[in-house]
Design a protein around this motif. Structure first.
Motif, PDB file in Angstrom:
ATOM      1  N   PRO A  32     -37.558 -45.150  17.991  1.00  0.00           N
ATOM      2  CA  PRO A  32     -37.102 -44.415  18.936  1.00  0.00           C
ATOM      3  C   PRO A  32     -36.221 -43.272  18.457  1.00  0.00           C
ATOM      4  N   ARG A  33     -36.174 -42.202  19.054  1.00  0.00           N
ATOM      5  CA  ARG A  33     -35.494 -40.815  18.847  1.00  0.00           C
ATOM      6  C   ARG A  33     -34.149 -41.122  18.514  1.00  0.00           C
ATOM      7  N   LYS A  34     -33.623 -41.966  19.808  1.00  0.00           N
ATOM      8  CA  LYS A  34     -32.204 -42.350  19.866  1.00  0.00           C
ATOM      9  C   LYS A  34     -31.596 -43.252  18.600  1.00  0.00           C
ATOM     10  N   THR A  35     -32.420 -44.102  17.982  1.00  0.00           N
ATOM     11  CA  THR A  35     -32.229 -44.976  17.007  1.00  0.00           C
ATOM     12  C   THR A  35     -32.143 -43.910  15.869  1.00  0.00           C
ATOM     13  N   GLU A  36     -33.218 -43.060  15.615  1.00  0.00           N
ATOM     14  CA  GLU A  36     -33.314 -42.369  14.436  1.00  0.00           C
ATOM     15  C   GLU A  36     -31.996 -41.656  14.379  1.00  0.00           C
ATOM     16  N   ASP A  37     -31.372 -40.753  15.299  1.00  0.00           N
ATOM     17  CA  ASP A  37     -30.274 -40.142  15.680  1.00  0.00           C
ATOM     18  C   ASP A  37     -28.872 -40.850  15.128  1.00  0.00           C
ATOM     19  N   TYR A  38     -29.013 -42.083  15.545  1.00  0.00           N
ATOM     20  CA  TYR A  38     -27.912 -43.147  15.239  1.00  0.00           C
ATOM     21  C   TYR A  38     -27.762 -43.363  13.752  1.00  0.00           C
ATOM     22  N   LEU A  39     -28.835 -43.647  13.109  1.00  0.00           N
ATOM     23  CA  LEU A  39     -29.119 -43.845  11.970  1.00  0.00           C
ATOM     24  C   LEU A  39     -28.922 -42.545  10.769  1.00  0.00           C
ATOM     25  N   ARG A  40     -29.147 -41.328  11.465  1.00  0.00           N
ATOM     26  CA  ARG A  40     -28.968 -40.459  10.542  1.00  0.00           C
ATOM     27  C   ARG A  40     -27.467 -39.883  10.517  1.00  0.00           C
ATOM     28  N   MET A  41     -26.579 -40.349  11.854  1.00  0.00           N
ATOM     29  CA  MET A  41     -25.364 -39.999  11.979  1.00  0.00           C
ATOM     30  C   MET A  41     -24.696 -41.056  11.140  1.00  0.00           C
ATOM     31  N   ALA A  42     -25.230 -42.136  10.838  1.00  0.00           N
ATOM     32  CA  ALA A  42     -24.501 -43.344   9.910  1.00  0.00           C
ATOM     33  C   ALA A  42     -24.467 -42.849   8.743  1.00  0.00           C
ATOM     34  N   ASP A  43     -25.636 -42.195   8.360  1.00  0.00           N
ATOM     35  CA  ASP A  43     -26.060 -41.694   7.097  1.00  0.00           C
ATOM     36  C   ASP A  43     -24.965 -40.797   6.611  1.00  0.00           C
ATOM     37  N   LYS A  44     -24.797 -39.925   7.378  1.00  0.00           N
ATOM     38  CA  LYS A  44     -23.810 -38.808   7.099  1.00  0.00           C
ATOM     39  C   LYS A  44     -22.498 -39.340   6.766  1.00  0.00           C
ATOM     40  N   SER A  45     -22.036 -40.277   7.586  1.00  0.00           N
ATOM     41  CA  SER A  45     -20.828 -40.992   7.775  1.00  0.00           C
ATOM     42  C   SER A  45     -20.470 -41.632   6.094  1.00  0.00           C
ATOM     43  N   ILE A  46     -21.542 -42.600   5.942  1.00  0.00           N
ATOM     44  CA  ILE A  46     -21.479 -43.098   4.684  1.00  0.00           C
ATOM     45  C   ILE A  46     -21.467 -42.069   3.480  1.00  0.00           C
ATOM     46  N   ASN A  47     -22.357 -41.027   3.650  1.00  0.00           N
ATOM     47  CA  ASN A  47     -22.287 -40.316   2.380  1.00  0.00           C
ATOM     48  C   ASN A  47     -20.856 -39.567   2.264  1.00  0.00           C
ATOM     49  N   ARG A  48     -20.321 -39.094   3.618  1.00  0.00           N
ATOM     50  CA  ARG A  48     -18.889 -38.523   3.398  1.00  0.00           C
ATOM     51  C   ARG A  48     -17.969 -39.494   2.876  1.00  0.00           C
ATOM     52  N   LEU A  49     -17.876 -40.836   3.284  1.00  0.00           N
ATOM     53  CA  LEU A  49     -16.970 -41.814   3.026  1.00  0.00           C
ATOM     54  C   LEU A  49     -17.279 -42.131   1.551  1.00  0.00           C
ATOM     55  N   ASP A  50     -18.235 -42.116   1.104  1.00  0.00           N
ATOM     56  CA  ASP A  50     -18.550 -42.153  -0.501  1.00  0.00           C
ATOM     57  C   ASP A  50     -18.118 -41.117  -1.219  1.00  0.00           C
ATOM     58  N   GLU A  51     -18.147 -39.820  -0.707  1.00  0.00           N
ATOM     59  CA  GLU A  51     -17.602 -38.730  -1.459  1.00  0.00           C
ATOM     60  C   GLU A  51     -16.084 -38.656  -1.308  1.00  0.00           C
ATOM     61  N   THR A  52     -15.702 -39.053  -0.331  1.00  0.00           N
ATOM     62  CA  THR A  52     -14.071 -39.056  -0.300  1.00  0.00           C
ATOM     63  C   THR A  52     -13.370 -40.405  -1.221  1.00  0.00           C
ATOM     64  N   ILE A  53     -14.127 -41.517  -1.472  1.00  0.00           N
ATOM     65  CA  ILE A  53     -13.460 -42.470  -2.170  1.00  0.00           C
ATOM     66  C   ILE A  53     -13.732 -41.937  -3.920  1.00  0.00           C
ATOM     67  N   ARG A  54     -14.904 -41.404  -4.062  1.00  0.00           N
ATOM     68  CA  ARG A  54     -15.235 -40.634  -5.293  1.00  0.00           C
ATOM     69  C   ARG A  54     -14.128 -39.821  -5.667  1.00  0.00           C
ATOM     70  N   GLU A  55     -13.724 -38.735  -4.903  1.00  0.00           N
ATOM     71  CA  GLU A  55     -12.859 -37.747  -5.039  1.00  0.00           C
ATOM     72  C   GLU A  55     -11.120 -38.371  -5.075  1.00  0.00           C
ATOM     73  N   ILE A  56     -11.182 -39.454  -4.324  1.00  0.00           N
ATOM     74  CA  ILE A  56      -9.714 -40.278  -4.275  1.00  0.00           C
ATOM     75  C   ILE A  56      -9.600 -40.859  -5.902  1.00  0.00           C
ATOM     76  N   LEU A  57     -10.704 -41.460  -6.227  1.00  0.00           N
ATOM     77  CA  LEU A  57     -10.680 -41.942  -7.728  1.00  0.00           C
ATOM     78  C   LEU A  57     -10.561 -40.772  -8.738  1.00  0.00           C
ATOM     79  N   GLU A  58     -10.960 -39.763  -8.576  1.00  0.00           N
ATOM     80  CA  GLU A  58     -10.751 -38.613  -9.500  1.00  0.00           C
ATOM     81  C   GLU A  58      -9.200 -38.219  -9.596  1.00  0.00           C
ATOM     82  N   TYR A  59      -8.762 -38.158  -8.454  1.00  0.00           N
ATOM     83  CA  TYR A  59      -7.300 -37.492  -8.258  1.00  0.00           C
ATOM     84  C   TYR A  59      -6.455 -38.800  -8.922  1.00  0.00           C
TER      85      TYR A  59
END
Length: 200
Positions: free
Chosen positions: A10-37
């Motif tokens: 369903p379209r709504k489920t797809e939208d939620y999964l894509r939002m979750a994907d963006k949040s996971i990628n952003r969190l992953d990037e934040t963790i990686r950059e904190i480790l670099e710092y």
């Protein structure tokens, strides 16, 4: 993408999964950059010989998946490919700056690009990273190196990348500055002290 969207959902489920994907990628990037710092803060500077051409081309290859199909990566080195400095830290700086050019590309133009130019002087390397992306508003230029600062309306980055670049270059005795025009592009200038290559 870290989340697989199955066809026929369903379209709504797809939208939620894509939002979750963006949040996971952003969190992953934040963790990686904190480790670099953290690594930059606690690890001593390790001087070594490395090939900056191979390093930059490897970064290009890693970032191709983020770029639009017509995006072009260009590298010009005026002088030898070999540099003697802290390879890990230089890789961190180049990866952050080049990835910004990809992230903030203008989707509406036919020829998005990033152009890396490396010149050698007596005891330093001068690196320019040019793009034709969205640019940075003049009011934000002085703040882009602040921790967690993201320009108005910018929801793409973590606000850590350029801060880390500045901290890394401070550790190496280098400098970074930016010139940018909205809807035209950005040029990042990096001055990096280097040592003479070891004789083989």
């Amino acid at each position: 993408a870290l989340v697989f969207v199955e066809p026929g959902l369903p379209r709504k489920t797809e939208d939620y999964l894509r939002m979750a994907d963006k949040s996971i990628n952003r969190l992953d990037e934040t963790i990686r950059e904190i480790l670099e710092y953290s690594r930059n803060s606690r690890l001593t500077v390790k001087i070594e010989d490395f090939n900056i051409r191979k390093m930059t081309e490897s970064i290009f290859e890693d970032l191709k998946y983020l770029a639009s199909p017509g995006f072009s990566f260009r590298l010009d080195i005026q002088g030898p490919d070999g540099i003697r400095s802290d390879g890990y830290r230089i890789n961190t700086v180049l990866r952050n700056v080049i990835s910004n050019a990809v992230k903030y590309q203008r989707k509406e133009i036919m020829n998005p690009m990033v152009h890396v130019i490396i010149r050698h002087a007596a005891d330093e390397a001068i690196i320019e990273v040019k793009d034709n992306g969205v640019g940075i508003p003049e009011a934000s230029i002085l703040r882009v190196f602040d921790m967690f600062y993201r320009g108005a309306g910018n929801q793409v980055g973590t606000g850590l990348g350029l801060y880390i670049c500045k901290e890394v270059l401070n550790k190496l005795g280098g400098l970074i500055r930016i010139r940018s025009t909205v809807n035209e592009g950005t040029v990042v200038f990096i001055s990096l002290p280097v040592q003479p290559q070891k004789k083989s």
